[in-house]
Scaffold this motif. Structure first.
Motif, PDB file in Angstrom:
ATOM      1  N   LYS A 160     -17.099   7.304  21.663  1.00  0.00           N
ATOM      2  CA  LYS A 160     -16.428   6.022  21.718  1.00  0.00           C
ATOM      3  C   LYS A 160     -17.144   4.969  21.887  1.00  0.00           C
ATOM      4  O   LYS A 160     -16.634   3.576  21.663  1.00  0.00           O
ATOM      5  CB  LYS A 160     -15.545   6.209  23.022  1.00  0.00           C
ATOM      6  CG  LYS A 160     -14.426   7.059  23.067  1.00  0.00           C
ATOM      7  CD  LYS A 160     -13.572   7.290  24.287  1.00  0.00           C
ATOM      8  CE  LYS A 160     -12.695   8.287  24.246  1.00  0.00           C
ATOM      9  NZ  LYS A 160     -12.059   8.511  25.677  1.00  0.00           N
ATOM     10  N   SER A 161     -18.523   4.822  21.994  1.00  0.00           N
ATOM     11  CA  SER A 161     -19.581   3.758  22.139  1.00  0.00           C
ATOM     12  C   SER A 161     -20.180   3.481  21.047  1.00  0.00           C
ATOM     13  O   SER A 161     -20.847   2.473  20.817  1.00  0.00           O
ATOM     14  CB  SER A 161     -20.524   4.285  23.190  1.00  0.00           C
ATOM     15  OG  SER A 161     -21.539   4.976  22.480  1.00  0.00           O
ATOM     16  N   ILE A 162     -19.991   4.338  19.939  1.00  0.00           N
ATOM     17  CA  ILE A 162     -20.755   3.989  18.619  1.00  0.00           C
ATOM     18  C   ILE A 162     -20.421   2.668  17.992  1.00  0.00           C
ATOM     19  O   ILE A 162     -19.032   2.364  17.651  1.00  0.00           O
ATOM     20  CB  ILE A 162     -20.538   5.180  17.441  1.00  0.00           C
ATOM     21  CG1 ILE A 162     -21.210   6.344  17.971  1.00  0.00           C
ATOM     22  CG2 ILE A 162     -21.184   4.662  15.991  1.00  0.00           C
ATOM     23  CD1 ILE A 162     -20.752   7.653  17.303  1.00  0.00           C
ATOM     24  N   ALA A 163     -21.005   1.768  17.981  1.00  0.00           N
ATOM     25  CA  ALA A 163     -20.990   0.546  17.291  1.00  0.00           C
ATOM     26  C   ALA A 163     -21.227   0.275  15.954  1.00  0.00           C
ATOM     27  O   ALA A 163     -20.998  -1.010  15.303  1.00  0.00           O
ATOM     28  CB  ALA A 163     -21.751  -0.707  18.109  1.00  0.00           C
ATOM     29  N   TRP A 164     -21.733   1.095  15.218  1.00  0.00           N
ATOM     30  CA  TRP A 164     -22.381   0.935  13.840  1.00  0.00           C
ATOM     31  C   TRP A 164     -21.130   1.267  12.857  1.00  0.00           C
ATOM     32  O   TRP A 164     -20.516   2.335  13.081  1.00  0.00           O
ATOM     33  CB  TRP A 164     -23.586   1.878  13.646  1.00  0.00           C
ATOM     34  CG  TRP A 164     -24.221   1.594  12.297  1.00  0.00           C
ATOM     35  CD1 TRP A 164     -24.023   2.740  11.086  1.00  0.00           C
ATOM     36  CD2 TRP A 164     -24.994   0.638  11.744  1.00  0.00           C
ATOM     37  NE1 TRP A 164     -24.863   1.991  10.069  1.00  0.00           N
ATOM     38  CE2 TRP A 164     -25.230   0.907  10.367  1.00  0.00           C
ATOM     39  CE3 TRP A 164     -25.281  -0.287  12.518  1.00  0.00           C
ATOM     40  CZ2 TRP A 164     -25.838  -0.115   9.730  1.00  0.00           C
ATOM     41  CZ3 TRP A 164     -25.892  -1.476  11.821  1.00  0.00           C
ATOM     42  CH2 TRP A 164     -26.399  -1.122  10.348  1.00  0.00           C
ATOM     43  N   LYS A 165     -20.654   0.369  11.906  1.00  0.00           N
ATOM     44  CA  LYS A 165     -19.904   0.596  10.871  1.00  0.00           C
ATOM     45  C   LYS A 165     -20.316   1.028   9.155  1.00  0.00           C
ATOM     46  O   LYS A 165     -21.446   0.558   9.393  1.00  0.00           O
ATOM     47  CB  LYS A 165     -19.120  -0.668  10.769  1.00  0.00           C
ATOM     48  CG  LYS A 165     -18.270  -0.882  12.058  1.00  0.00           C
ATOM     49  CD  LYS A 165     -17.329  -2.121  11.988  1.00  0.00           C
ATOM     50  CE  LYS A 165     -16.373  -2.169  13.191  1.00  0.00           C
ATOM     51  NZ  LYS A 165     -15.420  -3.191  13.154  1.00  0.00           N
ATOM     52  N   ARG A 166     -19.537   1.456   8.772  1.00  0.00           N
ATOM     53  CA  ARG A 166     -19.788   1.744   7.318  1.00  0.00           C
ATOM     54  C   ARG A 166     -19.770   0.549   6.370  1.00  0.00           C
ATOM     55  O   ARG A 166     -18.941  -0.519   6.970  1.00  0.00           O
ATOM     56  CB  ARG A 166     -19.233   3.103   6.653  1.00  0.00           C
ATOM     57  CG  ARG A 166     -19.583   4.416   7.147  1.00  0.00           C
ATOM     58  CD  ARG A 166     -18.554   5.398   7.046  1.00  0.00           C
ATOM     59  NE  ARG A 166     -19.173   6.762   7.014  1.00  0.00           N
ATOM     60  CZ  ARG A 166     -19.497   7.164   8.294  1.00  0.00           C
ATOM     61  NH1 ARG A 166     -18.894   6.656   9.330  1.00  0.00           N
ATOM     62  NH2 ARG A 166     -19.924   8.648   8.132  1.00  0.00           N
ATOM     63  N   VAL A 167     -20.417   0.305   5.242  1.00  0.00           N
ATOM     64  CA  VAL A 167     -19.967  -0.795   4.309  1.00  0.00           C
ATOM     65  C   VAL A 167     -19.944  -0.356   2.983  1.00  0.00           C
ATOM     66  O   VAL A 167     -20.164   0.523   2.570  1.00  0.00           O
ATOM     67  CB  VAL A 167     -21.189  -1.918   4.406  1.00  0.00           C
ATOM     68  CG1 VAL A 167     -21.410  -2.239   5.942  1.00  0.00           C
ATOM     69  CG2 VAL A 167     -22.326  -1.261   3.909  1.00  0.00           C
ATOM     70  N   MET A 168     -19.021  -1.380   2.305  1.00  0.00           N
ATOM     71  CA  MET A 168     -18.689  -1.220   0.819  1.00  0.00           C
ATOM     72  C   MET A 168     -18.544  -2.795   0.220  1.00  0.00           C
ATOM     73  O   MET A 168     -18.147  -3.476   0.988  1.00  0.00           O
ATOM     74  CB  MET A 168     -17.570  -0.410   0.580  1.00  0.00           C
ATOM     75  CG  MET A 168     -17.228  -0.201  -0.708  1.00  0.00           C
ATOM     76  SD  MET A 168     -15.846   0.729  -1.306  1.00  0.00           S
ATOM     77  CE  MET A 168     -14.518  -0.487  -0.721  1.00  0.00           C
ATOM     78  N   ASP A 169     -19.249  -2.837  -0.757  1.00  0.00           N
ATOM     79  CA  ASP A 169     -19.238  -4.225  -1.513  1.00  0.00           C
ATOM     80  C   ASP A 169     -17.998  -4.355  -2.439  1.00  0.00           C
ATOM     81  O   ASP A 169     -17.984  -4.515  -3.672  1.00  0.00           O
ATOM     82  CB  ASP A 169     -20.626  -4.312  -2.296  1.00  0.00           C
ATOM     83  CG  ASP A 169     -20.779  -6.039  -2.679  1.00  0.00           C
ATOM     84  OD1 ASP A 169     -20.303  -6.578  -1.664  1.00  0.00           O
ATOM     85  OD2 ASP A 169     -21.250  -6.032  -3.720  1.00  0.00           O
TER      86      ASP A 169
END
Length: 557
Positions: A160-169
């Motif tokens: 629940k604490s994970i702040a990192w997101k995936r990305v796509m251009d």
């Protein structure tokens, strides 16, 4: 009556010089070039000096409209204009994102006869930098989720604490909030996740602020991931993935050399948006340009309330760079927009509307002056403009102590910006630019946010949502209170409400939530309903593009 050719038609008709000839103009040995075909090349980091001697010219703009004000076009036009009057100038700009290319805004290689080329390559994949950034970002995401499912090696991360997101251009609003499965089919769990667009990735920000490979690795290692179930902060370095991320970025760290239509050198590197990220190209490319040329023309995205403010507080604050001149791009039609006129009314001469809508440009002028620099206003000319409107706009600028120059670079290239170039050189030679930030790094984050909101936007106050207050306490507890602030808001207004055009007053802004970019050294307050993953318009540009059997592309702008 002949029709003015499209941007892609102009670019396709151009005769390009081999990139080694462009490199020769700024004394780069051919052995230093890493060729990507005949017209693109990567440059080694050794070409940058820590104390470059060139003069730095920042191009920004008034609050943009959906019609486009041509800031990149004017930046390229000014680069050609400076070379036209005998100066050794290099354009140092951002790389385009595929999101706007296939969405609404289109490419970012300039327009008309003020473009960087090869236009199609630059707007589509280019040298693969965005792909490398995307892969490095998503490698960290994969390693985070892998750690969650391996008890033997687990860091005991709280999902629940994970702040990192995936990305796509790509603009894909459906990926803003997603649920992903973690673990095996027999013993798995679910957690919330989401995607940002690649220009908003912290890896992009880190690449743009790093000075070399070692600095890049330190910054990558400092990326905040989340907390353990016991409350201990976890960073990317704790997952032993920094080396692999750096390997993916080894070529992306090198700037890209291309050319303008007039055969002048241009360096393109990095591409963060200014509405949801820091909005300027890399420190490496800027310092390299200043080391190779006498003048560098660079730009900061969207209006000066976003790109220029972040250029000053984030890029200059972390790199020691200081601009010697600032150019503010304005258009008659944007002035009319901020006076409340419709697009159809733009075509009719209306000096009263110029006087009414000038309030937006006026605020941007005042903001640049607050940083200790008197800007030059560049009026990007359009066919429906009239001389009477230009004269009113010039007179209004003079009352603010600045000069406005009309540029016809779109139709005339460098010749059309020669007068602008002369004026910019005149301002630089005065030696009066004295850049000063509006806040200090030791100031509290609340103070930094409030300073930007009140001084730059003209807000009455700042409100913090309950969620943002909780996040702000966590940010301070983590020791991130000395970071810069990278506001994420609509570019269409000084406020966080895109409908408040002109120069709104007596408004409040609301910080909805925060994102942490500890490796980049800044905190991102999200204002209003701005999203870090844009959506496509009803009819995206992608529907107009095609390629024929000979490989000729159409519909790209």
């Amino acid at each position: 009556m002949s029709t003015f050719p499209s941007d892609i038609e102009i670019a396709q008709r151009a005769t390009l010089q081999h990139i080694r000839n462009i490199a020769e103009k700024i004394n780069i040995p051919e052995d230093d070039l890493e060729y990507y075909g005949k017209y693109k090349a990567k440059l080694p980091l050794s070409l940058q000096s820590e104390s470059p001697k060139g003069k730095l010219i920042l191009v920004s703009a008034m609050s943009p409209t959906k019609y486009g004000e041509g800031k990149t076009t004017m930046s390229i036009g000014l680069t050609d204009g400076l070379n036209c009057i005998g100066k050794k100038a290099i354009g140092v700009l951002r790389e385009p994102s595929l999101g706007p290319v296939f969405g609404l805004k289109g490419g970012a290689a300039g327009g008309g006869y003020a473009q960087v080329v090869p236009m199609e390559d630059i707007n589509l994949h280019f040298t693969g930098d965005f792909s490398a950034i995307e892969k490095a970002n998503n490698l960290l995401s994969a390693v985070i989720d892998n750690n969650l499912q391996n008890p033997k090696y687990s860091l005991n991360l709280d999902p629940k604490s994970i702040a990192w997101k995936r990305v796509m251009d790509m603009n894909d609003r459906s990926l803003r909030q997603i649920i992903i499965g973690v673990g095996t089919k027999a013993n798995g769990t679910m957690r919330e996740d989401g995607f940002n667009i690649t220009p908003a990735s912290e890896v992009m920000a880190i690449l743009c602020l790093s000075k070399d490979i070692e600095d890049l690795k330190v910054r990558l290692g400092t990326i905040y991931v989340g907390k353990t179930l016991e409350g201990k902060a976890i960073f990317a370095r704790d997952l032993n993935v920094v080396g692999a991320m750096a390997v993916l970025l080894k070529d992306a760290l090198k700037p890209n050399l291309v050319q303008t239509l007039e055969g002048n050198p241009a360096i393109l590197h990095g591409g963060p948006f200014a509405s949801i990220a820091q909005g300027t190209n890399t420190v490496i490319a800027t310092k390299m340009g200043l080391s190779l040329g006498d003048y560098v023309v660079t730009e900061a995205g969207f209006g000066a309330d976003l790109g220029a403010e972040k250029f000053f507080h984030i890029k200059c604050g972390q790199s020691g760079l200081k601009p010697d001149a600032v150019v503010l791009v304005a258009t008659v039609r944007a002035i009319k927009h901020h006076a409340g006129l419709s697009a159809e009314e733009f075509k009719t001469e209306n000096t009263n509307a110029i006087e009414k809508g000038f309030c937006n440009l006026e605020k941007h002028i005042e903001n640049i002056q607050k940083f200790g620099i008197n800007p030059v206003v560049c009026i990007n000319a359009f066919p429906d403009d009239t001389q009477a409107e230009y004269e009113v706009l010039k007179a209004l600028c003079l009352k603010k102590g600045v000069t406005a120059i009309v540029s016809t670079a779109f139709v005339e290239g460098g010749k059309g910006s020669a007068a602008l170039a002369e004026k910019v050189i005149e301002e630089i030679n005065k030696g009066q630019a004295n850049y000063q930030p509006l806040y200090q790094k030791e100031d509290a984050l609340e103070h930094k946010i409030t300073t930007i909101a009140k001084e730059i936007y003209g807000a009455r106050s700042v409100a913090f949502s309950p969620k943002s207050k909780s996040q702000l306490k966590m940010i301070n507890d983590l020791g991130f209170n000395e970071f810069s602030v990278c506001m994420a808001k609509t570019p269409a207004s000084f406020s966080d409400n895109e409908k408040l055009i002109g120069r709104p007053t007596d408004f409040d802004i609301t910080v909805r939530e925060f994102e942490i970019a500890s490796g980049a050294g800044f905190i991102v307050p999200l204002l209003g309903d701005v999203m870090r993953m844009p959506g496509l318009p009803a009819i995206p540009n992608a529907e107009r593009m095609d390629i024929d059997t000979n490989g000729k592309i159409s519909g790209l702008s």
